[in-house]
Scaffold this active site. Sequence first.
Site, PDB file in Angstrom:
ATOM      1  N   SER A 202       0.828  -1.208   0.000  1.00 11.60           N
ATOM      2  CA  SER A 202       0.000   0.000   0.000  1.00 11.60           C
ATOM      3  C   SER A 202       0.860   1.255   0.000  1.00 11.60           C
ATOM      4  O   SER A 202       1.909   1.300   0.627  1.00 11.60           O
ATOM      5  CB  SER A 202      -0.907   0.047   1.231  1.00 11.60           C
ATOM      6  OG  SER A 202      -1.675   1.250   1.202  1.00 11.60           O
TER       7      SER A 202
ATOM      8  N   LYS B   8      -4.869  -6.440   3.383  1.00 13.14           N
ATOM      9  CA  LYS B   8      -4.732  -5.353   2.393  1.00 13.14           C
ATOM     10  C   LYS B   8      -6.104  -4.980   1.860  1.00 13.14           C
ATOM     11  O   LYS B   8      -6.410  -3.793   1.672  1.00 13.14           O
ATOM     12  CB  LYS B   8      -3.834  -5.795   1.239  1.00 13.14           C
ATOM     13  CG  LYS B   8      -3.764  -4.804   0.055  1.00 13.14           C
ATOM     14  CD  LYS B   8      -3.327  -3.410   0.460  1.00 13.14           C
ATOM     15  CE  LYS B   8      -2.968  -2.489  -0.681  1.00 13.14           C
ATOM     16  NZ  LYS B   8      -4.074  -1.932  -1.466  1.00 13.14           N
TER      17      LYS B   8
HETATM   18  C1  6PG Z   1      -3.105   1.507  -1.928  1.00  9.93           C
HETATM   19  C2  6PG Z   1      -4.363   1.824  -2.702  1.00  9.93           C
HETATM   20  C3  6PG Z   1      -4.447   1.048  -3.988  1.00  9.93           C
HETATM   21  C4  6PG Z   1      -5.832   1.153  -4.668  1.00  9.93           C
HETATM   22  C5  6PG Z   1      -6.018   2.430  -5.405  1.00  9.93           C
HETATM   23  C6  6PG Z   1      -7.324   2.455  -6.215  1.00  9.93           C
HETATM   24  O1  6PG Z   1      -3.245   0.922  -0.843  1.00  9.93           O
HETATM   25  O2  6PG Z   1      -2.025   1.877  -2.417  1.00  9.93           O
HETATM   26  O3  6PG Z   1      -5.482   1.443  -1.891  1.00  9.93           O
HETATM   27  O4  6PG Z   1      -4.202  -0.315  -3.692  1.00  9.93           O
HETATM   28  O5  6PG Z   1      -5.948   0.171  -5.612  1.00  9.93           O
HETATM   29  O6  6PG Z   1      -6.043   3.432  -4.463  1.00  9.93           O
HETATM   30  O7  6PG Z   1      -8.349   1.885  -5.468  1.00  9.93           O
HETATM   31  P1  6PG Z   1      -9.900   2.092  -5.899  1.00  9.93           P
HETATM   32  O8  6PG Z   1      -9.951   2.177  -7.425  1.00  9.93           O
HETATM   33  O9  6PG Z   1     -10.594   0.864  -5.402  1.00  9.93           O
HETATM   34  O10 6PG Z   1     -10.336   3.372  -5.267  1.00  9.93           O
END
Ligand code: 6PG
Length: 478
Positions: free
Chosen positions: A130, A184
């Site tokens: 993340s 996660k």
């Molecule tokens: C992270 C984010 C990432 C996520 C994007 C888009 O932890 O770096 O959570 O994993 O995929 O932010 O997420 P959404 O398209 O579901 O908003």
Amino acid sequence: MAAEATIGLTGLAVMGRNLARNIARHGHTIAVHNRTTARTTALVDEFGDEGDFVASESMEEFVASIERPRAIVIMVKAGEPTDAVIDELVPLLDEGDIVVDGGNAHFTDTLRREQALQERGLHFVGMGVSGGEEGALNGPSIMVGGSDEAYERLGPVLESIAAEVDGTPCCTHVGPDAAGHFVKMVHNGIEYADMQLIAESYDLLRNVAGLEPAEIAAVFRDWNDGDLESFLIEITAVVLEHTDAETGRPFVDVVQDAAEQKGTGRWTVQSALDLGVPVTGIAEATFARSLSGHTEQRSAARTVFATDPEGTPLDDRDAFVDDVRAALYASKVVAYAQGFDQVAAGSDEHDWDVDPGAMATIWRGGCIIRAQFLDRIKEAYADEPDLTTLLTAPYFADAVRDGESAWRRVVATAVGAGVPTPAFSSSLAYFDGLRREHLPAALIQALRDNFGAHTYARVDREGTFHTAWADDLSESEA
Ligand code: 6PG
């Protein structure tokens, strides 16, 4: 080719490339590969001076360049693309080698893959990463699943590249098989709730308090100096103070108000439904994104229900702004309490023995929900490891108690003004439901027994009972 690389990474789109650079920058020799060789060449040409990259064109050459037992990170799109790379890799590997999926895989895919590779004497690790592209390059939060043996091999490298808070890497071995990808997923669910609460706060400050985006940015910047300090609050100020170069309008006003989602928030809610965990904040945040995308229904509703209810004018704007801050904090406590409940439920269901305090610890930095708030959660679990809900931890209980009247005023004002606050109001309803002595669920049990003979328990004695509703209304023990 001599096996000289400590670790390998295949899949050099931005996340993969940045993770490879981060690993190389920390002194580890890394083998790199991409289906399109041009990407591999570009990485080495542009960033080759950052560390030791061992570039390969073929998967065979790539595997041969990694020291045994091999640790290979896959950074490609979740789903079939990941399965395709695994299928190509596995025949080239030897017993004891480790395949790591660093994408946002659904944890049930990770369970399946881990089982399949284990049967071939290989380790499969689902690794949640993340922090987006910036985090991958400069320090993500890393949630590692899989076997202890695999973590022994991977841990030193991953902990060296993770974000650090108070000298502690934001990387840990979460638990076996899919534990890493599961937490996660829940991290992302909490992220959805966090973002929805921020969006509702913005909506209230704009459309009830009448502040302009730049003024709201200043409010968020101020909040970021207090117990709401977080990455998401910080970037909200940045976004709201941004002006669109083309039109000169506030940037937020030129962005289409239809929120998208790649799916991790949705997965969190689906999993919570299966586990029986009421993640109402995350669910409302996910549904709010879906609602915003139903543009046809929205336009039809606007036509039919044109008028906005006349909200009562605010007596004291500054007081309302502070009420919104208190409501945001209280709702955030609920959302995180629910998210940690889901981590505990998933851990029990799959026998992962996940340490919630460790999750709070590695979420303090690097990840999207990073915040001072996570320190308080870490402390709460350190004080009471068997805490049944974060809401009753003294620090959070005090915060919610102090903010409760403001919370109620904000939800009531929002209702009066016709401003939708699904996350604020569902969190308040959850709080009221959780602490209520008598819930109307008693009537639901009686109705279920009436139409379906589904039986019920009594408050005054043990046992399971049924009433003969279609007969003499006598009660029998089931
Ligand atoms: C992270 C984010 C990432 C996520 C994007 C888009 O932890 O770096 O959570 O994993 O995929 O932010 O997420 P959404 O398209 O579901 O908003």
